[in-house]
Motif scaffolding. Structure first.
Motif, PDB file in Angstrom:
ATOM      1  N   UNK A   1     -33.834   1.218  39.232  1.00 51.62           N
ATOM      2  CA  UNK A   1     -33.513   0.084  40.076  1.00 51.62           C
ATOM      3  C   UNK A   1     -32.443   0.510  41.048  1.00 51.62           C
ATOM      4  N   UNK A   2     -32.557   0.051  42.269  1.00 52.71           N
ATOM      5  CA  UNK A   2     -31.558   0.357  43.276  1.00 52.71           C
ATOM      6  C   UNK A   2     -31.257  -0.867  44.121  1.00 52.71           C
ATOM      7  N   UNK A   3     -30.096  -0.873  44.698  1.00 52.82           N
ATOM      8  CA  UNK A   3     -29.657  -1.972  45.548  1.00 52.82           C
ATOM      9  C   UNK A   3     -29.982  -1.598  46.988  1.00 52.82           C
TER      10      UNK A   3
ATOM     11  N   UNK B   1     -32.336 -11.748  48.303  1.00 46.64           N
ATOM     12  CA  UNK B   1     -32.771 -10.607  47.500  1.00 46.64           C
ATOM     13  C   UNK B   1     -31.633  -9.637  47.166  1.00 46.64           C
ATOM     14  N   UNK B   2     -30.716  -9.322  48.100  1.00 42.63           N
ATOM     15  CA  UNK B   2     -29.611  -8.419  47.733  1.00 42.63           C
ATOM     16  C   UNK B   2     -28.743  -8.983  46.607  1.00 42.63           C
ATOM     17  N   UNK B   3     -28.482 -10.277  46.621  1.00 39.16           N
ATOM     18  CA  UNK B   3     -27.684 -10.904  45.571  1.00 39.16           C
ATOM     19  C   UNK B   3     -28.413 -10.856  44.239  1.00 39.16           C
ATOM     20  N   UNK B   4     -29.692 -11.137  44.238  1.00 41.40           N
ATOM     21  CA  UNK B   4     -30.488 -11.093  43.013  1.00 41.40           C
ATOM     22  C   UNK B   4     -30.517  -9.664  42.460  1.00 41.40           C
TER      23      UNK B   4
ATOM     24  N   UNK C   1     -27.061  -8.906  40.846  1.00 48.00           N
ATOM     25  CA  UNK C   1     -26.915  -9.591  39.561  1.00 48.00           C
ATOM     26  C   UNK C   1     -27.793  -8.951  38.490  1.00 48.00           C
ATOM     27  N   UNK C   2     -28.986  -8.509  38.873  1.00 46.08           N
ATOM     28  CA  UNK C   2     -29.883  -7.862  37.918  1.00 46.08           C
ATOM     29  C   UNK C   2     -29.302  -6.530  37.444  1.00 46.08           C
ATOM     30  N   UNK C   3     -28.782  -5.733  38.364  1.00 47.85           N
ATOM     31  CA  UNK C   3     -28.156  -4.457  37.987  1.00 47.85           C
ATOM     32  C   UNK C   3     -26.975  -4.709  37.048  1.00 47.85           C
TER      33      UNK C   3
ATOM     34  N   UNK D   1     -26.962 -12.683  30.762  1.00 47.12           N
ATOM     35  CA  UNK D   1     -28.408 -12.750  30.958  1.00 47.12           C
ATOM     36  C   UNK D   1     -28.678 -13.398  32.300  1.00 47.12           C
ATOM     37  N   UNK D   2     -29.642 -12.870  32.995  1.00 53.60           N
ATOM     38  CA  UNK D   2     -30.026 -13.399  34.300  1.00 53.60           C
ATOM     39  C   UNK D   2     -31.366 -14.111  34.144  1.00 53.60           C
TER      40      UNK D   2
END
Length: 94
Positions: free
Chosen positions: A1-3, A60-63, A66-68, A86-87
């Motif tokens: 995963x990457x930002x 999308x960048x915020x999501x 938060x996921x990372x 948990x997201x």
């Protein structure tokens, strides 16, 4: 995963989001550190539900961020086993 966002894009997504922390409660407990001769330390944090509602722009960048963080347990006091969250992504119906 990457930002896939630069800092300005991410800051804009964060600024447009609204945060509701009414579901959070402050927690405080003591933990004994064996490496410090049995000295106890007070650890403070929050537990509960924090709702983040993205703004009208690209969220999308915020999501992604938060996921990372949820994968890395990116909160404070990680050395004590804390920082986990948990997201849960919710979609609104039009």
């Amino acid at each position: 995963m990457r930002l896939d966002a630069d800092r300005k894009t991410l800051d804009r997504a964060i600024d447009q989001a609204s945060v509701d922390g009414r579901g959070l409660g402050q927690m405080e407990w003591k933990r004994t550190l064996s490496q410090k001769g049995g000295q106890s330390v007070t650890i403070k944090g929050h537990m509960g539900l924090l709702q983040v509602k993205p703004g009208q722009g690209d969220c999308e960048p915020l999501v992604q961020l938060l996921h990372i963080g949820s994968l890395l347990h990116g909160g404070e006091q990680v050395a004590f086993g804390l920082g986990r969250y948990d997201l849960i992504l919710m979609t609104s119906r039009s």
